[in-house]
Design a protein around this motif. Structure first.
Motif, PDB file in Angstrom:
ATOM      1  N   ASP A  40      34.534  27.076  34.855  1.00  0.00           N
ATOM      2  CA  ASP A  40      35.765  27.409  35.544  1.00  0.00           C
ATOM      3  C   ASP A  40      36.172  26.199  36.378  1.00  0.00           C
ATOM      4  N   ILE A  41      37.290  25.649  36.045  1.00  0.00           N
ATOM      5  CA  ILE A  41      37.730  24.451  36.772  1.00  0.00           C
ATOM      6  C   ILE A  41      38.504  24.892  38.002  1.00  0.00           C
ATOM      7  N   ILE A  42      38.004  24.500  39.132  1.00  0.00           N
ATOM      8  CA  ILE A  42      38.669  24.978  40.342  1.00  0.00           C
ATOM      9  C   ILE A  42      39.172  23.864  41.250  1.00  0.00           C
ATOM     10  N   THR A  43      38.805  22.632  40.952  1.00  0.00           N
ATOM     11  CA  THR A  43      39.325  21.568  41.821  1.00  0.00           C
ATOM     12  C   THR A  43      40.246  20.655  41.026  1.00  0.00           C
ATOM     13  N   ALA A  44      41.124  20.010  41.779  1.00  0.00           N
ATOM     14  CA  ALA A  44      42.092  19.121  41.129  1.00  0.00           C
ATOM     15  C   ALA A  44      41.380  17.937  40.482  1.00  0.00           C
ATOM     16  N   GLU A  45      40.286  17.478  41.102  1.00  0.00           N
ATOM     17  CA  GLU A  45      39.535  16.357  40.525  1.00  0.00           C
ATOM     18  C   GLU A  45      38.975  16.735  39.158  1.00  0.00           C
ATOM     19  N   ALA A  46      38.382  17.948  39.136  1.00  0.00           N
ATOM     20  CA  ALA A  46      37.780  18.404  37.878  1.00  0.00           C
ATOM     21  C   ALA A  46      38.853  18.573  36.814  1.00  0.00           C
ATOM     22  N   MET A  47      39.997  19.081  37.265  1.00  0.00           N
ATOM     23  CA  MET A  47      41.087  19.302  36.313  1.00  0.00           C
ATOM     24  C   MET A  47      41.568  17.957  35.762  1.00  0.00           C
ATOM     25  N   THR A  48      41.653  16.965  36.637  1.00  0.00           N
ATOM     26  CA  THR A  48      42.075  15.630  36.189  1.00  0.00           C
ATOM     27  C   THR A  48      41.110  15.111  35.126  1.00  0.00           C
ATOM     28  N   LEU A  49      39.821  15.279  35.423  1.00  0.00           N
ATOM     29  CA  LEU A  49      38.810  14.815  34.468  1.00  0.00           C
ATOM     30  C   LEU A  49      38.948  15.545  33.142  1.00  0.00           C
ATOM     31  N   ALA A  50      39.142  16.883  33.266  1.00  0.00           N
ATOM     32  CA  ALA A  50      39.258  17.692  32.049  1.00  0.00           C
ATOM     33  C   ALA A  50      40.432  17.194  31.210  1.00  0.00           C
ATOM     34  N   HIS A  51      41.546  16.941  31.908  1.00  0.00           N
ATOM     35  CA  HIS A  51      42.723  16.442  31.171  1.00  0.00           C
ATOM     36  C   HIS A  51      42.416  15.117  30.492  1.00  0.00           C
ATOM     37  N   GLN A  52      41.770  14.234  31.246  1.00  0.00           N
ATOM     38  CA  GLN A  52      41.467  12.903  30.685  1.00  0.00           C
ATOM     39  C   GLN A  52      40.560  13.017  29.465  1.00  0.00           C
ATOM     40  N   LEU A  53      39.568  13.938  29.564  1.00  0.00           N
ATOM     41  CA  LEU A  53      38.650  14.123  28.432  1.00  0.00           C
ATOM     42  C   LEU A  53      39.392  14.678  27.223  1.00  0.00           C
ATOM     43  N   ALA A  54      40.256  15.691  27.534  1.00  0.00           N
ATOM     44  CA  ALA A  54      40.975  16.340  26.438  1.00  0.00           C
ATOM     45  C   ALA A  54      41.887  15.355  25.720  1.00  0.00           C
ATOM     46  N   ARG A  55      42.477  14.465  26.492  1.00  0.00           N
ATOM     47  CA  ARG A  55      43.401  13.497  25.873  1.00  0.00           C
ATOM     48  C   ARG A  55      42.686  12.292  25.289  1.00  0.00           C
ATOM     49  N   GLY A  56      41.383  12.251  25.494  1.00  0.00           N
ATOM     50  CA  GLY A  56      40.615  11.125  24.955  1.00  0.00           C
ATOM     51  C   GLY A  56      40.760   9.870  25.801  1.00  0.00           C
ATOM     52  N   GLU A  57      41.267  10.049  27.026  1.00  0.00           N
ATOM     53  CA  GLU A  57      41.392   8.865  27.892  1.00  0.00           C
ATOM     54  C   GLU A  57      40.049   8.432  28.443  1.00  0.00           C
ATOM     55  N   LYS A  58      39.118   9.374  28.427  1.00  0.00           N
ATOM     56  CA  LYS A  58      37.777   9.063  28.937  1.00  0.00           C
ATOM     57  C   LYS A  58      36.745   9.604  27.976  1.00  0.00           C
ATOM     58  N   THR A  59      35.657   8.882  27.828  1.00  0.00           N
ATOM     59  CA  THR A  59      34.592   9.382  26.960  1.00  0.00           C
ATOM     60  C   THR A  59      33.463   9.930  27.831  1.00  0.00           C
TER      61      THR A  59
END
Ligand code: SAM
Length: 842
Positions: free
Chosen positions: A661-680
């Protein structure tokens, strides 16, 4: 610090007021209360002798504090008004008559405690006043030695004067423990202090000189100033905090140089005087004239004699050498001559031998002892610090294990720190994961006698008592602060609860191992628990497989509202006979679906969480597979992987995706980056190694760690979209009714359903009634329905005027039943005024 006034209204301080309030005859009562609080001598005393007791506040305190039927005798020069349970009489404590009267009251008894708060008439010169006080204290001591029981306590008031040390010396001869203290209620401006002497030695014979003021205070030489220090170590100058020496009111002093040659104590002269003069006195000094003319009296010597206060060690030596040389020339006895006459010297020495010497020796011994202890402490602390640093360096791969003495058996040997076999404690792995390295090393490795010597804290317990106490006090204060904060601040409570939940997650492997389901997850408790568990470890050694080989297959995992630990607990054999403990009852499920309130995840349409049916299916499948395993004749060997699987399963949903469960903006940012392949994933792991990752938190107090936690993490950037997503998520969460409201709504719904059911039954009965016409039936049913739909009218609120008998009363006024509201004329007027204003505005 504000200066305390001793005169006028300054005397009427808080203790004075408090004494008045509490009914004590003098503020002095609090001195005894505070002394007793510190030493606790009154509670265990049955007989007390209070010398110089007027006006009697100490007697009052004794009567209050001591056990019932105790004997309290108070004596004073001044009359004492009667005090219940206290015998008082008027007498001078220095007289024989007073002694006899006390004896007559005590009969064959002995006092457990003798108190003395006497103060002679003060107001003369300070020296005289202090001497009188010391003398009175010695008189009271004399009485104490006669009436005190062996092991008894003597409390006396003294002034800190030149006689103080002598008195203390006498007290030390007669009691095992002598402590001087100044209770907070004693005025700062007063020179009085209290000496509490415990453990009366009750010697069979006491040298009368010991209790004779003349021999104790007058016959003894004043403590010699430490002239040696001044001469041998002139560079270290000590300030005279006590002011001028007694009878020495001038700062500049000179003495004839011939005196320095003739004296037997040259050091004293060099230490006390400013100048050795060669000036001839009026009546002439032959020795001085001869000295002045001697070739040995060089200009350098003269220069040195001119100002003794600026000389260094070397100069003093020069002067002493010069003195010896001159003495030889003058034919005065020198050291060599003295050696030839040892008897004379011995006699001389015997005369000098006095109480002060003994005191000095004692002090010296004490100083040496203290020095040694502090040196040892320092060494131990340094050693521990060094070891800790080495371990840290090793953790960071900066040192090979061999550097800290692990070469014999290698990193996996018997004494090895990172040997997993040694971690057979139920909680040890988690603790290591939490960074409780030192404790584990201490407990586990220490037991193995590895010789690494990593018992980092154990020695400190003994050596650093003060530090430990301070730390404990700080911890306790911090706990109190946390409790207070938790009681007052909802957000803080929620945060705390969150952090506890986080902790529980870590405990997944070891938490249920021993069925310690009710353990707290506090870090502090961890250590204690480790100790307890390590005590048991011997007996359980055979059973424990180690946390890496944990059998958790038997623990039902999903499909209930219970926590992991609770599931583990209820999965024990004793609960097996109770049906439905671990399954959610079907009715409940239905109800939940009906009421739509508990299952938040279903509400939100969260696909990651399996439905109850699916959970059941999973359980069934698991049971079947387990049965299959049992049927087979082979033993299943659990591996580390299987445990990991279990943990993984806990966190995964049915489709194998992690339940996060993503509850912080930082985690959400990371999740987005991972989903978009911006981060491995590799990049993420890499980022995990930052300057905050290797913090040594071992041994640091909670309050410090909590404060640090605010700052000791990297601050990651957040994106606008992530923040927006979290906002929306929170808004959706907030839109849901809180549990209480939902429950109330559900209750209401249930009641309505029950009512409807009742109506239905009634209507059925009516319909079956053959004696009624169809029209009658219809009207009766419609009446029933409208009666059911009618809302119950609440009884009106009665308005009661707060006048007459009702003025100022609290609670229900007489004769008023049901709901009521109190109104007063003021309120009425205000309401009218408000209405008027509102009308005008329209
Ligand atoms: C400070 S007061 C004692 C207060 C007392 N402890 C109380 O709590 O009320 C000192 C007392 O010592 C008494 N005192 C001084 N010299 C004395 C002596 N030689 N014999 C008896 N009492 C004496 C004085 O009369 C005075 O009342």
């Amino acid at each position: 610090m504000a200066i305390q006034k001793k005169h006028g209204k300054g005397r009427l301080d808080k203790w004075y007021k408090l004494a008045k309030e509490k009914g004590y005859r003098a503020r002095a009562a609090f001195k005894l209360i505070q002394l007793n609080k510190k030493y606790g001598f009154l509670e265990k005393s049955k007989v007390v002798l209070d010398l110089c007791a007027a006006p009697g506040s100490w007697c009052q305190v004794c009567a209050e504090t001591m056990p019932k039927d105790s004997l309290i005798i108070g004596v004073d020069l001044a009359p004492i008004k009667p005090i219940p349970k206290v015998i008082t009489f008027q007498s001078d404590i220095t007289t024989e008559k007073c002694r006899a009267t006390i004896r007559s009251h005590l009969k064959t008894w002995k006092a457990d405690c003798v108190l003395h708060d006497g103060a002679p008439n003060v107001g003369t010169a300070w020296v005289q006043d202090s001497y009188n006080q010391a003398e009175l204290a010695l008189h009271s001591l004399k009485l104490a030695t006669e009436f005190l029981i062996e092991g008894g306590t003597f409390v006396t008031k003294v002034f800190r004067s030149k006689d103080y040390n002598k008195l203390l010396w006498v007290l030390n001869q007669l009691f095992t423990k002598v402590e001087a203290t100044k209770p907070p209620s004693s005025r700062n401006v007063s020179a009085e202090i209290f000496v509490v002497c415990r453990g009366f030695k009750a010697p069979k014979r006491i040298d009368p000189r010991l209790l004779d003021p003349r021999s104790v205070f007058e016959d003894l030489a004043d403590p010699a100033p430490n002239n040696e220090a001044k001469v041998y170590n002139p560079e270290v100058k000590k300030r005279k905090r006590e002011g001028y020496e007694e009878g020495d009111w001038t700062q500049y002093k000179e003495i004839a140089a011939s005196e320095f040659i003739q004296t037997t104590d040259p050091i004293a002269i060099l230490g006390q005087y400013n100048k050795l003069t060669f000036e001839q006195p009026k009546n002439g000094d032959v020795a001085l004239a001869a000295l002045d003319k001697l070739p040995e009296t060089t200009p350098e010597i003269r220069e040195c004699c001119n100002d003794l206060k600026i000389l260094g060690r070397k100069d003093f030596k020069l002067l002493l050498k010069w003195r010896l040389r001159v003495r030889e020339i003058f034919g005065l006895p020198t050291k060599k001559a003295a050696a030839a006459e040892p008897l004379v010297e011995v006699e001389e020495e015997a005369k000098v031998e006095n109480m002060d010497d003994e005191l000095r020796i004692q002090e010296e011994l004490q100083r040496i002892k203290e020095k040694e202890v502090s040196k040892k402490k320092k060494e131990r602390r340094k050693d521990n610090e060094r070891k800790q640093k080495e371990i840290m360096r090793m953790q960071m791969h900066m040192t090979a294990p061999m550097d800290i003495g692990m070469e014999q058996e290698g990193p996996r040997g018997d004494g090895a720190m990172f040997r997993l076999k040694a971690i057979n404690e139920p909680d040890a792995l988690r603790r290591i994961a939490k960074g409780k390295m030192t404790k584990v090393a201490e407990e586990v490795i220490g037991q193995q006698d590895s010789g690494i010597g990593t018992s980092l804290d154990t020695d400190d317990d003994e050596s650093d008592d003060d530090g430990d106490r301070l730390e404990r006090e700080l911890d306790a204060m911090y706990d109190q602060y946390k409790e207070r904060k938790a009681a007052a601040d909802v957000k803080y409570r929620a945060k705390k609860a969150r952090s506890e939940v986080d902790d529980e997650e870590w405990e997944g492997v070891s938490g249920s191992e021993n069925g310690n389901s009710d353990d707290d997850d506090d870090d502090d408790d961890d250590d204690d628990r480790l100790e307890e568990e390590s005590d048991d470890s011997d007996s359980e050694a055979g059973d424990i497989k180690g946390p890496l080989l944990k059998d958790l297959d038997g623990v039902p995992q999903e499909g209930t509202d219970l926590s992991k630990r609770a599931r583990g607990f209820f999965s024990q054999d004793v609960f097996k006979s109770i049906p439905g403990l671990l399954d959610v009852p079907e009715e409940e499920e239905e109800e939940e679906e009906d009421v739509d309130m508990h299952n938040v995840d279903q509400d939100s349409g969260d696909e990651d969480i399996p439905s109850i049916q699916e959970q059941k299916k999973q359980q069934k499948a698991k049971k079947e597979s387990k049965a299959k395993e049992d049927d087979g004749d082979f033993e299943v060997v659990k591996t580390q992987d299987s445990d990991d699987d279990w943990e993984e399963k806990e966190k995964k949903s049915k489709d194998g995706r992690p339940r996060i469960d993503i509850i912080t903006a930082e985690a959400m940012t990371l999740a987005h980056q991972l989903a978009r392949g911006e981060k491995t994933a590799a990049e993420l792991i890499d980022e995990g190694y930052n300057k905050y990752a290797f913090k040594d938190r071992e041994g640091l107090p909670d309050w410090f760690l909590d404060d640090e936690a605010k700052h000791d993490k990297p601050h990651k950037p957040i994106t606008k979209e992530a923040a927006q997503a979290i906002k929306e998520k929170l808004r959706a969460l907030n839109a849901r009714p809180i549990k209480k409201v939902a429950e109330a709504k559900a209750r209401k719904k249930l009641k309505q359903a029950q009512k409807l059911e009742k109506l239905k039954k009634k209507a059925d009965l009516l319909l079956e009634d053959e004696g009624m016409s169809e029209k009658d039936k219809a009207t009766t049913i419609s009446k029933l329905l409208s009666a059911a739909a009618r809302k119950k009218r609440k009884p009106p609120v009665k308005v009661v005027k707060a006048t007459g008998a009702n003025r100022g009363i609290q609670g229900r006024p007489r004769g008023v039943k049901g709901r009521y509201k109190m109104v007063d004329p003021r309120m009425k007027k205000e309401m009218r005024a408000l209405k008027r204003i509102a009308k005008r505005r329209k």
